[in-house]
Design an enzyme around this catalytic site. Structure first.
Site, PDB file in Angstrom:
ATOM      1  N   SER A  62       7.156  -6.683  27.478  1.00 29.32           N
ATOM      2  CA  SER A  62       6.081  -7.173  26.810  1.00 29.32           C
ATOM      3  C   SER A  62       6.708  -8.046  25.458  1.00 29.32           C
ATOM      4  O   SER A  62       6.026  -9.039  24.870  1.00 29.32           O
ATOM      5  CB  SER A  62       5.049  -6.439  26.335  1.00 29.32           C
ATOM      6  OG  SER A  62       5.702  -5.208  25.682  1.00 29.32           O
ATOM      7  N   CYS A  92       0.820  -3.467  33.460  1.00 24.19           N
ATOM      8  CA  CYS A  92       1.987  -3.118  32.726  1.00 24.19           C
ATOM      9  C   CYS A  92       2.103  -3.910  31.637  1.00 24.19           C
ATOM     10  O   CYS A  92       1.395  -4.010  30.686  1.00 24.19           O
ATOM     11  CB  CYS A  92       3.344  -2.952  33.829  1.00 24.19           C
ATOM     12  SG  CYS A  92       4.161  -1.448  32.999  1.00 24.19           S
ATOM     13  N   ARG A 148       8.271   2.567  33.379  1.00 28.12           N
ATOM     14  CA  ARG A 148       8.302   2.564  31.891  1.00 28.12           C
ATOM     15  C   ARG A 148       6.881   1.955  31.407  1.00 28.12           C
ATOM     16  O   ARG A 148       6.752   1.231  30.612  1.00 28.12           O
ATOM     17  CB  ARG A 148       9.307   1.553  31.147  1.00 28.12           C
ATOM     18  CG  ARG A 148      10.558   2.105  31.409  1.00 28.12           C
ATOM     19  CD  ARG A 148      11.781   1.143  30.834  1.00 28.12           C
ATOM     20  NE  ARG A 148      11.543   1.046  29.431  1.00 28.12           N
ATOM     21  CZ  ARG A 148      11.625  -0.118  28.789  1.00 28.12           C
ATOM     22  NH1 ARG A 148      11.387  -1.055  29.535  1.00 28.12           N
ATOM     23  NH2 ARG A 148      11.305  -0.339  27.851  1.00 28.12           N
ATOM     24  N   HIS A 185       2.190  -0.926  38.463  1.00 29.59           N
ATOM     25  CA  HIS A 185       2.265  -2.101  39.161  1.00 29.59           C
ATOM     26  C   HIS A 185       1.762  -1.886  40.882  1.00 29.59           C
ATOM     27  O   HIS A 185       2.312  -1.325  41.599  1.00 29.59           O
ATOM     28  CB  HIS A 185       3.753  -2.150  39.411  1.00 29.59           C
ATOM     29  CG  HIS A 185       4.432  -2.523  38.279  1.00 29.59           C
ATOM     30  ND1 HIS A 185       5.055  -3.506  37.642  1.00 29.59           N
ATOM     31  CD2 HIS A 185       5.036  -1.693  37.332  1.00 29.59           C
ATOM     32  CE1 HIS A 185       5.435  -3.488  36.477  1.00 29.59           C
ATOM     33  NE2 HIS A 185       5.598  -2.286  36.165  1.00 29.59           N
ATOM     34  N   GLU A 187       1.395  -4.399  42.446  1.00 34.96           N
ATOM     35  CA  GLU A 187       2.154  -5.467  43.413  1.00 34.96           C
ATOM     36  C   GLU A 187       3.472  -4.958  44.078  1.00 34.96           C
ATOM     37  O   GLU A 187       4.215  -5.711  44.812  1.00 34.96           O
ATOM     38  CB  GLU A 187       2.305  -6.801  42.358  1.00 34.96           C
ATOM     39  CG  GLU A 187       3.568  -6.762  41.329  1.00 34.96           C
ATOM     40  CD  GLU A 187       3.460  -5.850  40.233  1.00 34.96           C
ATOM     41  OE1 GLU A 187       2.359  -5.299  39.965  1.00 34.96           O
ATOM     42  OE2 GLU A 187       4.114  -5.766  39.289  1.00 34.96           O
TER      43      GLU A 187
HETATM   44  N1  GLN Z   1       7.893  -0.936  28.747  1.00 35.47           N
HETATM   45  C1  GLN Z   1       7.473  -2.324  29.152  1.00 35.47           C
HETATM   46  C2  GLN Z   1       6.967  -3.277  27.918  1.00 35.47           C
HETATM   47  O1  GLN Z   1       6.902  -2.382  26.811  1.00 35.47           O
HETATM   48  C3  GLN Z   1       6.618  -2.401  30.268  1.00 35.47           C
HETATM   49  C4  GLN Z   1       7.362  -2.277  31.611  1.00 35.47           C
HETATM   50  C5  GLN Z   1       6.811  -2.791  32.752  1.00 35.47           C
HETATM   51  O2  GLN Z   1       6.096  -3.917  32.706  1.00 35.47           O
HETATM   52  N2  GLN Z   1       7.033  -2.230  33.656  1.00 35.47           N
HETATM   53  O3  GLN Z   1       6.653  -4.243  27.993  1.00 35.47           O
END
Ligand code: GLN
Length: 202
Positions: A62, A92, A148, A185, A187
């Site tokens: 992100s 996510c 994550r 996710h 997908e």
């Molecule tokens: N930890 C990631 C973030 O903060 C997100 C991880 C993901 O999209 N699989 O953007």
């Protein structure tokens, strides 16, 4: 055929595109304003004539996604379109980017602020703590991959969002009018449940 715009600056773009295609819709890569709507020579954007029927913000990172959204001048166009009610799915990093506010954000990181939640980045541990599980949602069971992943720490005051799924006692999926946001996710497991909900909203 319905056009589903997928934010294609970084992250799991092709996985979402395959899902969209397998469901009989057309994936459209969003990289510039002109992928969203006609732009006149004087710079006026005609959002009302958007080419898109729905939008997906994929997973990825992100912090990077935010930098690239700014670099390509996509923050205001996306905010405008999503606020105007276009069906939107964020997964996510995508749900982090949609959120009203972010805990554990990097310096300079902001978000579109269109989804009435506060997210907490990397709340389920590091990459090695990633896992695939079956989750119950408002719409039925889904095979979900957590990498994550953020938790949805809370709904904001007077939030319009509703909880659609929890995992380990934390909110991991919400639904707010035209928007669906998930920490995981779908997908990556090929489970079409959330994409079906998105297409139903068109
Ligand atoms: N930890 C990631 C973030 O903060 C997100 C991880 C993901 O999209 N699989 O953007």
């Amino acid at each position: 055929m319905k056009n589903v715009g997928i934010l294609a600056l970084q992250g799991g773009v092709s996985e979402h595109a395959s899902m969209v295609e397998s469901m009989g819709a057309r994936p459209v890569w969003i990289r510039q304003i002109k992928d969203i709507a006609p732009v006149e020579s004087d710079g006026i954007i005609h959002f009302e004539n958007t080419f898109l029927d729905a939008i997906i913000l994929p997973g990825g990172e992100s912090t990077t996604m935010w930098k690239l959204l700014n670099l390509f001048n996509l923050v205001t166009p996306l905010r405008t379109l999503i606020s105007s009610g276009i069906p939107t799915l964020g997964t996510c990093a995508g749900v982090i980017t949609l959120a009203q506010d972010i805990l554990n954000k990097q310096n300079g990181q902001e978000s579109l602020g269109v989804l009435d939640i506060i997210v907490d980045r990397n709340a389920f541990g590091s990459q090695i703590a990633s896992e695939e599980v079956n989750l119950d949602t408002t719409w039925g069971s889904i095979r979900a991959s957590f990498i994550r992943a953020p938790r949805i720490a809370q709904l904001t005051e007077n939030s319009r969002a509703e909880v659609a799924a929890t995992y380990k006692g934390e909110i991991v999926c919400v639904h707010q009018n035209n928007i669906i946001g998930a920490s995981f996710h779908p997908e990556l497991t090929g489970d079409t449940l959330l994409h079906e909900q998105l297409l139903k909203k068109i």
